[in-house]
Design an enzyme around this catalytic site. Structure first.
Site, mmCIF file in Angstrom:
data_model
loop_
_atom_site.group_PDB
_atom_site.id
_atom_site.type_symbol
_atom_site.label_atom_id
_atom_site.label_comp_id
_atom_site.label_asym_id
_atom_site.label_seq_id
_atom_site.Cartn_x
_atom_site.Cartn_y
_atom_site.Cartn_z
ATOM 1 N N HIS A 46 0.656 -1.011 0.017
ATOM 2 C CA HIS A 46 -0.376 -0.381 0.396
ATOM 3 C C HIS A 46 0.809 1.305 -0.312
ATOM 4 O O HIS A 46 1.111 2.341 -0.815
ATOM 5 C CB HIS A 46 -0.975 0.325 1.540
ATOM 6 C CG HIS A 46 -1.240 1.630 1.252
ATOM 7 N ND1 HIS A 46 -3.488 0.913 1.577
ATOM 8 C CD2 HIS A 46 -1.859 2.871 1.302
ATOM 9 C CE1 HIS A 46 -3.635 2.369 1.362
ATOM 10 N NE2 HIS A 46 -2.286 2.761 1.652
ATOM 11 N N GLU A 69 1.682 3.374 -3.445
ATOM 12 C CA GLU A 69 1.710 5.153 -3.257
ATOM 13 C C GLU A 69 2.326 6.493 -3.575
ATOM 14 O O GLU A 69 2.135 6.719 -4.746
ATOM 15 C CB GLU A 69 0.654 5.526 -2.142
ATOM 16 C CG GLU A 69 0.310 7.015 -1.863
ATOM 17 C CD GLU A 69 -1.124 7.257 -2.804
ATOM 18 O OE1 GLU A 69 -1.653 6.419 -3.096
ATOM 19 O OE2 GLU A 69 -1.257 8.462 -2.898
ATOM 20 N N LYS A 120 3.205 5.753 -7.457
ATOM 21 C CA LYS A 120 2.488 6.525 -8.325
ATOM 22 C C LYS A 120 2.290 7.842 -8.067
ATOM 23 O O LYS A 120 2.549 8.596 -9.531
ATOM 24 C CB LYS A 120 1.263 6.301 -7.621
ATOM 25 C CG LYS A 120 -0.023 5.056 -8.093
ATOM 26 C CD LYS A 120 -1.120 4.087 -7.908
ATOM 27 C CE LYS A 120 -1.428 5.293 -6.397
ATOM 28 N NZ LYS A 120 -2.789 4.755 -5.893
ATOM 29 N N ASN A 121 2.723 8.430 -7.337
ATOM 30 C CA ASN A 121 3.006 9.476 -6.777
ATOM 31 C C ASN A 121 4.540 10.560 -7.636
ATOM 32 O O ASN A 121 4.719 11.513 -8.122
ATOM 33 C CB ASN A 121 2.969 10.097 -5.636
ATOM 34 C CG ASN A 121 2.064 10.367 -4.692
ATOM 35 O OD1 ASN A 121 1.112 10.063 -5.383
ATOM 36 N ND2 ASN A 121 1.844 10.520 -3.405
HETATM 37 N N1 LIG Z 1 4.477 11.205 -2.337
HETATM 38 C C1 LIG Z 1 5.022 11.206 -3.398
HETATM 39 C C2 LIG Z 1 6.186 12.172 -4.292
HETATM 40 C C3 LIG Z 1 6.858 12.203 -5.343
HETATM 41 N N2 LIG Z 1 7.604 12.388 -6.231
HETATM 42 C C4 LIG Z 1 6.068 13.910 -5.580
HETATM 43 N N3 LIG Z 1 6.596 14.964 -6.208
HETATM 44 C C5 LIG Z 1 5.630 16.095 -6.228
HETATM 45 C C6 LIG Z 1 4.224 15.748 -5.340
HETATM 46 C C7 LIG Z 1 4.905 14.730 -4.470
HETATM 47 C C8 LIG Z 1 5.583 13.656 -4.291
#
Ligand SMILES: N#Cc1c[nH]c2ncccc12
Length: 356
Positions: free
Chosen positions: A193, A197, A200-201
């Site tokens: 999880h 997450e 993905k970000n």
């Molecule tokens: N969680 C996470 C992040 C991992 N890389 C990022 N870049 C811009 C904003 C948030 C993120």
């Protein structure tokens, strides 16, 4: 279970009155009350054999777990209802404090239910080798990261038609050979999880900053020390200003477009809950999840997991007299006169400075 349910039922009553009146919050409250009543029924049952009681109890636990499946989305819907009916100002700081404790309590309850059903329920004895309930005693961190990366890349390609490579490296500082794969006792689904997450970000940031060509890879470094297992996810997605970092952990802070509440409970993805919930999973067994960003370059996300089993004890919110006092302090802190001017800052070591 009854104590954990009772604690959060009592704590819900500390929420701002206008939030408590939201239909979705009232629905969530009714689920907790019903589940508490289901469990205390067992104290009254007489004349049943132990096996009959055990089977009845397992059924009750399964019913409770499925009743609470959409608690996160429904609670989030309640906060959207509050925003729509009372405006954004109605979002009180105590709501952030409450939601952290509320969702940590929920992680604990669901882990306890799953563990009991896998060890004592009809699934008993069917666990895979090295598994004890939902815990894998030989959880390969790199394998979980690889699975999360594969799925995150698939999702990224569905949205952006491209995705960055993910490079996974390990450094084992405990074994003689630093290349020995790092394994630990953990709940793989919790680790998945968190990593899913963060990946993905990272991928979203990398693609949105670099476009579709020549995407810089996302690097994952897994290390094992005496105290910590650490997973660092590094991207060159342009980063974010330090001033915006903590906002990412606020429930409902997201740069994704907010879903309009149509009465149905929209998918969780639109709420920006991924990061705050992932940090709770890390903290649940005494670890942590932190973001370090360099605006204009990229972001490092670090997951810390206790390497010493005896230190990886369950972290749960406690409901006691102090809790009520804390809620009133959080309410007061909003109106408290600041004791530093906005042009000064406190370095944390007893020295205040005025910026030139
Ligand atoms: N969680 C996470 C992040 C991992 N890389 C990022 N870049 C811009 C904003 C948030 C993120």
């Amino acid at each position: 279970m009854p104590v954990r349910l009772a604690h959060i039922i009592r704590e819900i009553n500390h929420l701002p009155v206008n939030l408590l009146k939201m239909p979705s919050v009232e629905l969530v409250q009714s689920w907790y009350h019903r589940s508490f009543e289901d469990l205390i029924e067992f104290a009254k049952i007489r004349g049943k054999s132990e096996n009959e009681m055990a089977d009845k109890f397992d059924l009750a636990l399964k019913k409770i777990r499925s009743r609470h499946d959409t608690v996160v989305e429904t609670m989030a819907q309640g906060i959207i209802e509050l925003k729509e009916s009372h405006g954004k100002d109605a979002l009180h700081p105590s709501i952030q404090y409450f939601l952290d404790r509320f969702y940590m309590n929920r992680i604990g309850i669901r882990t306890l239910i799953t563990q009991h059903l896998l060890i004592c329920g009809e699934e008993a004895g069917k666990s895979k080798t090295n598994w004890i309930g939902c815990f894998d005693e030989e959880c390969s961190i790199a394998s979980v990261v690889f699975d999360a990366a594969t799925n995150a890349r698939f999702l990224c390609e569905q949205v952006y038609l491209c995705s960055p490579d993910v490079i996974i490296e390990e450094h084992n500082a405990i074994e003689d050979n630093e290349r020995i794969p790092i394994r630990m006792t953990y709940v793989p689904s919790h680790l998945y999880h968190m990593v899913f997450e963060l990946l993905k970000n990272s991928m979203r940031a990398v693609v949105e900053k670099n476009g579709e060509d020549r995407l810089p890879e996302v690097k994952v470094l897994i290390t094992k020390g005496k105290e910590d297992h650490t997973i660092k996810i590094s991207d060159r997605g342009g980063g974010i200003p330090k001033s915006e970092l903590e906002q990412l952990f606020l429930y409902h802070y997201t740069t994704a477009p907010q879903p309009v509440s149509t009465g149905d409970v929209p998918a969780l993805a639109g709420y920006g809950y991924g990061l705050p919930l992932s940090r709770l999973y890390a903290k649940y067994f005494g670890g942590d999840l932190q973001l370090f960003s360099m605006e204009g370059y990229g972001t490092d996300a670090l997951i810390y997991i206790k390497a010493v089993l005896g230190e990886a004890t369950e972290v749960l919110p406690l409901y006691n007299k102090r809790t009520s006092q804390t809620y009133s302090e959080v309410k007061q802190s909003v109106n408290q006169m600041k004791d530093w001017s906005s042009s000064s800052y406190y370095d944390g070591h007893g020295h205040g400075y005025l910026r030139g």
